[in-house]
Write an enzyme that holds these catalytic residues in place. Sequence first.
Site, PDB file in Angstrom:
ATOM      1  N   LYS A  31      -9.838  -8.293   0.451  1.00  0.00           N
ATOM      2  CA  LYS A  31      -7.757  -9.055   0.236  1.00  0.00           C
ATOM      3  C   LYS A  31      -7.997 -10.187   0.492  1.00  0.00           C
ATOM      4  CE  LYS A  31      -6.839  -4.915   0.477  1.00  0.00           C
ATOM      5  NZ  LYS A  31      -7.040  -3.451   0.756  1.00  0.00           N
TER       6      LYS A  31
HETATM    7  C1  LIG Z   1      -6.296  -2.379   1.269  1.00  0.00           C
HETATM    8  C2  LIG Z   1      -5.033  -1.226   1.808  1.00  0.00           C
HETATM    9  C3  LIG Z   1      -4.714  -0.545   1.939  1.00  0.00           C
HETATM   10  C4  LIG Z   1      -5.866  -0.346   3.404  1.00  0.00           C
HETATM   11  O1  LIG Z   1      -5.853  -1.352   4.693  1.00  0.00           O
HETATM   12  P1  LIG Z   1      -7.329  -1.150   5.222  1.00  0.00           P
HETATM   13  O2  LIG Z   1      -7.296  -2.559   5.970  1.00  0.00           O
HETATM   14  O3  LIG Z   1      -8.514  -0.743   3.876  1.00  0.00           O
HETATM   15  O4  LIG Z   1      -7.123   0.127   5.908  1.00  0.00           O
HETATM   16  C5  LIG Z   1      -3.774   0.255   2.728  1.00  0.00           C
HETATM   17  N1  LIG Z   1      -2.759  -0.064   1.259  1.00  0.00           N
HETATM   18  C6  LIG Z   1      -2.997  -0.325   0.058  1.00  0.00           C
HETATM   19  C7  LIG Z   1      -1.713  -0.632  -1.129  1.00  0.00           C
HETATM   20  C8  LIG Z   1      -4.089  -1.547   0.076  1.00  0.00           C
HETATM   21  O5  LIG Z   1      -4.918  -2.490  -0.913  1.00  0.00           O
END
Ligand SMILES: *Cc1c(COP(=O)(O)O)cnc(C)c1O
Length: 399
Positions: free
Chosen positions: A199
Amino acid sequence: MAKSAEKLALYGGVPVRGNLLPYGRQNLVDEDISSVENVLRSDWLTTGPRVGELEKNLAELAETEFAVAVSSGTAALHSAMFALGIGPGDQVIVPAITFTATANAIIYQGGTPVFVDVDRDTLLIDLEDVQRKLNAKTRAIVSVDYAGQPCQYEALIKIAQRHRVALIADSCHAMGSLYKGSSVGSLVDMSIFSFHPVKHITSGEGGAVVTSNSNYASMIRLFRNHGITSDHHDRLRQGAHSYQMVELGYNYRITDFQCALANSQLNRLPEFVQRRREIAAYYDKCLASLNGVNPLSVSLDVVHSYHLYVVRIDSSVLCTDRDTVFRELRAENIGVNVNYMPVYLHPYYRDLGYEKGLCPVAEEAYEMIISLPLFYGMSESDASDVIHAVKKVVQHHTK
Ligand SMILES: *Cc1c(COP(=O)(O)O)cnc(C)c1O
């Protein structure tokens, strides 16, 4: 096949790159590392001063009153469902194209995900399908800022208000993006961020809910700490030993050293977003004249923060399918990905009774999409390798 076409690596040619270009990668500098080290040498490894500092920074960024940091984006989504009081019999609307965690969080609370279709050109939640699927059991809509593009919030907010349902934004892709000049996070009842390494910023694992609703914020603080009303700091201050558990919460706490990393990374968010936008603009420019490879549309009233750069492979132009193009690009050492299969097509959801055909646009789009590598640390030559490989593959398929 055109005479000049280079032989694809998948069929014995020389790959565009000698080593794999990953599809995403974190970027850490000495400052990030020393901020973590400082916490490791301090008194608090878990809940300590860096947690509150991150929450203050996130609320400022999101233009909200509160932020609550938790152990992952998934934990943040689950906490938001808890704060809304989602339970058995409640329906929550969610787009078909998202990471499975968006829908799983509804099921954790015993609610029922109701999948809605996506817009063909942006893969964002389809507002007409939302309105078709709203009913007396609907408690909330979870929109997803897919790829980093904010949804059409003005219209979504109107729909949510008219039907008196909560509106939650899964903005895990969209940190740093803007909708009509406003920060994502500031627009709806609660917004969710993730700090997973792919991210925009990372804490290893981590996430947060941002909101201007004090009830939601305090419910989530309770939920991340077993449903216990005080934490060890409160008890220390009061010289007390007893505590009360008033809700069935979880251990969704984030550590102080993870928050130190997130704080340090957050300083560079504008730089991270800027670089992603530059690479996306380069891809846009190079792909504009390439038949058969079509980037998603971007609305004029947003600033897209490009977690993903998604193209659609037009099989009628290329006379081949997405899976073949995917394998060919991988063989060229380009770390492409597919984000995502409609959630309800996963075996777990099939077993719950969701069936193929539920969201036809999402299913059709799924057969076409490929995410190209996109991350802060990519060089110009990495980006031009991606384009070289895409052109090589297209040329191979163009008669
Ligand atoms: C990455 C992501 C999540 C979950 O996040 P984590 O920190 O990996 O648990 C949820 N929704 C979307 C759209 C994501 O890209």
